[in-house]
Write a protein that holds these residues in place. Sequence first.
Motif, PDB file in Angstrom:
ATOM      1  N   UNK A   1       0.861  -1.169   0.000  1.00  0.00           N
ATOM      2  CA  UNK A   1       0.000   0.000   0.000  1.00  0.00           C
ATOM      3  C   UNK A   1       0.897   1.218   0.000  1.00  0.00           C
ATOM      4  N   UNK A   2       0.614   2.233  -0.692  1.00  0.00           N
ATOM      5  CA  UNK A   2      -0.546   2.376  -1.557  1.00  0.00           C
ATOM      6  C   UNK A   2      -0.408   1.530  -2.826  1.00  0.00           C
ATOM      7  N   UNK A   3      -1.554   1.173  -3.393  1.00  0.00           N
ATOM      8  CA  UNK A   3      -1.560   0.406  -4.635  1.00  0.00           C
ATOM      9  C   UNK A   3      -1.141   1.312  -5.791  1.00  0.00           C
TER      10      UNK A   3
ATOM     11  N   UNK B   1      -2.405  12.475  -9.604  1.00  0.00           N
ATOM     12  CA  UNK B   1      -3.383  13.223 -10.402  1.00  0.00           C
ATOM     13  C   UNK B   1      -4.045  14.317  -9.574  1.00  0.00           C
ATOM     14  N   UNK B   2      -4.482  13.976  -8.383  1.00  0.00           N
ATOM     15  CA  UNK B   2      -5.167  14.940  -7.520  1.00  0.00           C
ATOM     16  C   UNK B   2      -4.236  16.104  -7.172  1.00  0.00           C
ATOM     17  N   UNK B   3      -2.996  15.800  -6.831  1.00  0.00           N
ATOM     18  CA  UNK B   3      -2.047  16.859  -6.462  1.00  0.00           C
ATOM     19  C   UNK B   3      -1.714  17.758  -7.660  1.00  0.00           C
TER      20      UNK B   3
ATOM     21  N   UNK C   1      -7.956   4.083 -12.653  1.00  0.00           N
ATOM     22  CA  UNK C   1      -9.225   3.370 -12.516  1.00  0.00           C
ATOM     23  C   UNK C   1      -9.197   1.981 -13.142  1.00  0.00           C
ATOM     24  N   UNK C   2      -8.284   1.732 -14.077  1.00  0.00           N
ATOM     25  CA  UNK C   2      -8.359   0.473 -14.829  1.00  0.00           C
ATOM     26  C   UNK C   2      -7.115  -0.402 -14.766  1.00  0.00           C
ATOM     27  N   UNK C   3      -6.032   0.036 -14.141  1.00  0.00           N
ATOM     28  CA  UNK C   3      -4.757  -0.684 -14.186  1.00  0.00           C
ATOM     29  C   UNK C   3      -4.884  -2.129 -13.748  1.00  0.00           C
ATOM     30  N   UNK C   4      -5.715  -2.414 -12.785  1.00  0.00           N
ATOM     31  CA  UNK C   4      -5.801  -3.768 -12.236  1.00  0.00           C
ATOM     32  C   UNK C   4      -6.755  -4.676 -13.005  1.00  0.00           C
ATOM     33  N   UNK C   5      -7.410  -4.148 -14.034  1.00  0.00           N
ATOM     34  CA  UNK C   5      -8.350  -4.962 -14.815  1.00  0.00           C
ATOM     35  C   UNK C   5      -7.837  -5.280 -16.214  1.00  0.00           C
TER      36      UNK C   5
ATOM     37  N   UNK D   1      -3.834   3.823  -6.328  1.00  0.00           N
ATOM     38  CA  UNK D   1      -3.822   4.883  -5.322  1.00  0.00           C
ATOM     39  C   UNK D   1      -2.699   5.882  -5.576  1.00  0.00           C
ATOM     40  N   UNK D   2      -1.538   5.381  -5.975  1.00  0.00           N
ATOM     41  CA  UNK D   2      -0.419   6.278  -6.295  1.00  0.00           C
ATOM     42  C   UNK D   2      -0.756   7.190  -7.476  1.00  0.00           C
ATOM     43  N   UNK D   3      -1.295   6.590  -8.536  1.00  0.00           N
ATOM     44  CA  UNK D   3      -1.653   7.375  -9.715  1.00  0.00           C
ATOM     45  C   UNK D   3      -2.711   8.418  -9.388  1.00  0.00           C
TER      46      UNK D   3
END
Length: 152
Positions: A3-5, A14-16, A46-50, A8-10
């Motif tokens: 963690x963070x995944x 992005x937010x910052x 949103x999609x990296x793990x799929x 979560x890192x991406x």
Amino acid sequence: MLRPTVGELLEGVRVQLAAQVLPSVPAGAEARQLKAALHVLEMVAETWDREHTRLEADNADIDRTIEAFCSQTGRVREPTDHRAAAAKNRFPGVRDEQLRRLMARNQSLQEELEALQQRRRRHPDADPGADQLLLELHIRTTARSEGRNDSG
């Protein structure tokens, strides 16, 4: 699990960037480029793990569509050597062997589908139902790529 995944890192980056950097960039090409990069970060977060699941579903879906297309149009499906396609295609930055195989098969299936579509364009009146098959495939693959549906 770490963690963070990756997601979560991406999302954190992005937010910052959106909160702290974008407001200080003057309107123009630089701001548009930054907004595009922020959109890419959001999509990947949103999609990296799929990706494996999506590619497996896309490959199965494209394969079924090609079979149905050939059946409807009376075409004989030419054998495709997906291993040869995998050997000729390199995917920089992809280190996972399973993902590389899925990507190579997807590219090979896409090439096979494109060849069928090229022939179809030369004979557009041969079978109007084939166009519906292709449209439905496009809708399903787009939905999967946007994360709206991970099934085949």
